[in-house]
Design a protein around this motif. Structure first.
Motif, PDB file in Angstrom:
ATOM      1  N   UNK A  56      -7.899 -22.098  41.383  1.00 25.35           N
ATOM      2  CA  UNK A  56      -7.424 -23.481  41.283  1.00 25.35           C
ATOM      3  C   UNK A  56      -8.540 -24.439  40.893  1.00 25.35           C
ATOM      4  N   UNK A  57      -9.786 -24.045  41.192  1.00 28.92           N
ATOM      5  CA  UNK A  57     -10.943 -24.863  40.803  1.00 28.92           C
ATOM      6  C   UNK A  57     -11.421 -24.523  39.392  1.00 28.92           C
ATOM      7  N   UNK A  58     -10.747 -23.588  38.734  1.00 29.66           N
ATOM      8  CA  UNK A  58     -11.068 -23.257  37.356  1.00 29.66           C
ATOM      9  C   UNK A  58     -12.084 -22.150  37.184  1.00 29.66           C
ATOM     10  N   UNK A  75      -3.253 -15.038  38.817  1.00 30.07           N
ATOM     11  CA  UNK A  75      -4.096 -16.230  38.761  1.00 30.07           C
ATOM     12  C   UNK A  75      -4.924 -16.312  37.488  1.00 30.07           C
ATOM     13  N   UNK A  76      -4.945 -15.232  36.713  1.00 28.27           N
ATOM     14  CA  UNK A  76      -5.807 -15.201  35.538  1.00 28.27           C
ATOM     15  C   UNK A  76      -7.262 -14.960  35.874  1.00 28.27           C
ATOM     16  N   UNK A  77      -7.510 -14.351  37.035  1.00 30.75           N
ATOM     17  CA  UNK A  77      -8.867 -14.097  37.514  1.00 30.75           C
ATOM     18  C   UNK A  77      -9.319 -12.703  37.087  1.00 30.75           C
ATOM     19  N   UNK A 124      -7.394  -7.175  35.231  1.00 32.74           N
ATOM     20  CA  UNK A 124      -8.055  -7.948  36.285  1.00 32.74           C
ATOM     21  C   UNK A 124      -9.002  -7.096  37.119  1.00 32.74           C
ATOM     22  N   UNK A 125      -8.911  -5.796  37.002  1.00 34.00           N
ATOM     23  CA  UNK A 125      -9.801  -4.870  37.714  1.00 34.00           C
ATOM     24  C   UNK A 125     -10.903  -4.451  36.758  1.00 34.00           C
ATOM     25  N   UNK A 126     -12.050  -5.104  36.853  1.00 34.16           N
ATOM     26  CA  UNK A 126     -13.073  -4.901  35.851  1.00 34.16           C
ATOM     27  C   UNK A 126     -14.441  -4.573  36.409  1.00 34.16           C
ATOM     28  N   UNK A 127     -15.424  -4.681  35.520  1.00 35.91           N
ATOM     29  CA  UNK A 127     -16.766  -4.161  35.759  1.00 35.91           C
ATOM     30  C   UNK A 127     -17.816  -5.238  35.568  1.00 35.91           C
TER      31      UNK A 127
END
Length: 404
Positions: free
Chosen positions: A100-102, A232-234, A271-274
């Motif tokens: 939410x904070x970008x 969330x696009x995280x 979203x599961x990355x390195x």
């Protein structure tokens, strides 16, 4: 490649002004004062963003908080004991607040007990500067004779015990305490600094957890948080073990390309990355860093660009933090692989086509020797490394554009 810089907050002796003068494009930071398992509240996140965005004189820095390093995974989550379910829900809340904070790139690790291990935080180099070093004989002296860990005497390659005993006998009490402090230093700026009794207690709690069990716990953690991150696009990105081999009898599960492949397959999501750290992974001779970038690049969300010089190829083995172009990893080939991946992403229209990287660690040189910043995070040593990496980036980009 987006140039970033790690900053430990207002108490960091390398300031936002220094970071700005280094020419970076964004900041990598964390709320180190909040213990693992607790929620990162929105106002705490906003406060750190304001600090990064402001110079000493109150004027805007133009910098933003690009990458979180790290949103820590609590020991309870890693062991699945105690308050781990509450900590897991708190992790989700923190992820939501950060999104939410970008802030959309979140680095974490799943190393038991200690976030990294070195035996010397100021190893003297021939040119007069210092760096961090892992010496297997000194570590064995700590493990066998200071910590007195059961089974430690047989845990090292042949010949290590004898040299470790010789070194231990030659240390005075001050030197033994210094070695212990270096080994348990953990993450610079962290809320926790372990005593020997803390380490022994944590080790005892991991006695029943082997590598397969710890990996199962990691997958469980990811199955819980990755769907939320995706919504969330995280981009979550797991940092490798540092160093990438077993120590203190603890399991290691993110030390090789095969380790990453297993976890990426187990929870198959963008979203599961390195976090591809060339320094941590480079402490093993069997890790091909440029090749890993070629093969795993689709899931690489963050880069730590540093170099280590291996003093031997055994595991565990000794190494020290080298100059960015002076260690065992071919940094030109590594950068070339990153640029190739970015070109591929641009062709696909991916929003994350510019991968954030930071010049990780650095040797203390010149005024760094008096500044006494966080170990591994000097101003000038990192600036030198960043300049060298910039040179590679510029040369390769110019050559590929045909304007050389």
């Amino acid at each position: 490649m987006r140039q970033t810089w790690r900053w430990f907050g207002p108490r960091d002796l390398v300031s936002v002004d220094d970071m700005l003068q280094a020419g970076v494009e964004g900041a990598v930071s964390a709320l180190h004062h909040i213990p693992p398992g607790q929620v990162w509240a929105t106002e705490e996140i906003r406060q750190r963003q304001r600090e990064i965005a402001t110079r000493r004189d109150g004027s805007p820095s133009g910098l933003a908080w690009d990458v979180v390093e790290s949103l820590p995974v609590s020991e309870d989550i890693k062991k699945q004991t105690g308050d781990w379910r509450t900590h897991l829900e708190n992790y989700k809340i923190s992820l939501t607040n950060l999104a939410n904070a970008g802030i959309k790139t979140i680095c974490y690790n799943f190393m038991p007990v200690l976030d990294w291990t070195r035996t010397d935080l100021a190893y003297r180099l021939a040119h007069g500067g210092t760096c961090m070093r892992f010496d297997v004989f000194d570590f064995a002296a700590f493990d066998i004779f200071i910590l007195n860990r059961p089974g430690a005497a047989t845990a090292f390659p042949e010949g290590v015990y004898e040299e470790a005993e010789r070194r231990f006998r030659g240390m005075n009490e001050t030197e033994r305490q210094a070695l212990s402090g270096n080994v348990v230093f953990g993450l610079p700026g962290a809320a926790e600094h372990f005593t020997l009794e803390d380490v022994r207690r944590h080790l005892a709690e991991y006695e029943a957890i082997d590598a397969d069990q710890l990996r199962t716990h990691l997958v469980t953690f990811l199955e819980e948080v990755v769907p939320l991150a995706e919504r969330l696009g995280v981009r979550l990105c797991c940092h490798p073990d540092d160093p990438p081999f077993p120590l203190l009898g603890l399991p290691r599960i993110m030390s090789t390309e095969g380790d990453y492949e297993r976890v990426m397959r187990a929870v198959d999501s963008p979203a599961n990355g390195i976090t591809l750290c060339s320094g941590s992974l480079g402490a093993r001779a069997d890790n091909d860093i440029p090749g890993m970038m070629e093969r795993l690049g689709d899931r690489v969300h963050f880069l730590h660009m540093r170099n280590v010089k291996r003093e031997d190829d055994q595991m565990p083995g000794s190494f020290y933090e080298a100059e960015h172009l002076g260690g065992d990893t071919d940094m030109v080939a590594f950068v070339a692989a990153v640029l190739k991946e970015e070109t591929r992403r641009r062709a696909q229209g991916r929003a994350d086509c510019s991968i954030p990287f930071r010049p990780d660690h650095g040797q203390d040189i010149l005024d760094d020797l008096n500044r006494k910043a966080q170990p591994g995070y000097p101003a000038i040593g990192r600036l030198k490394g960043l300049a060298e990496l910039r040179g590679i980036m510029t040369a390769l980009s110019t050559a590929s554009s045909g304007s050389a």
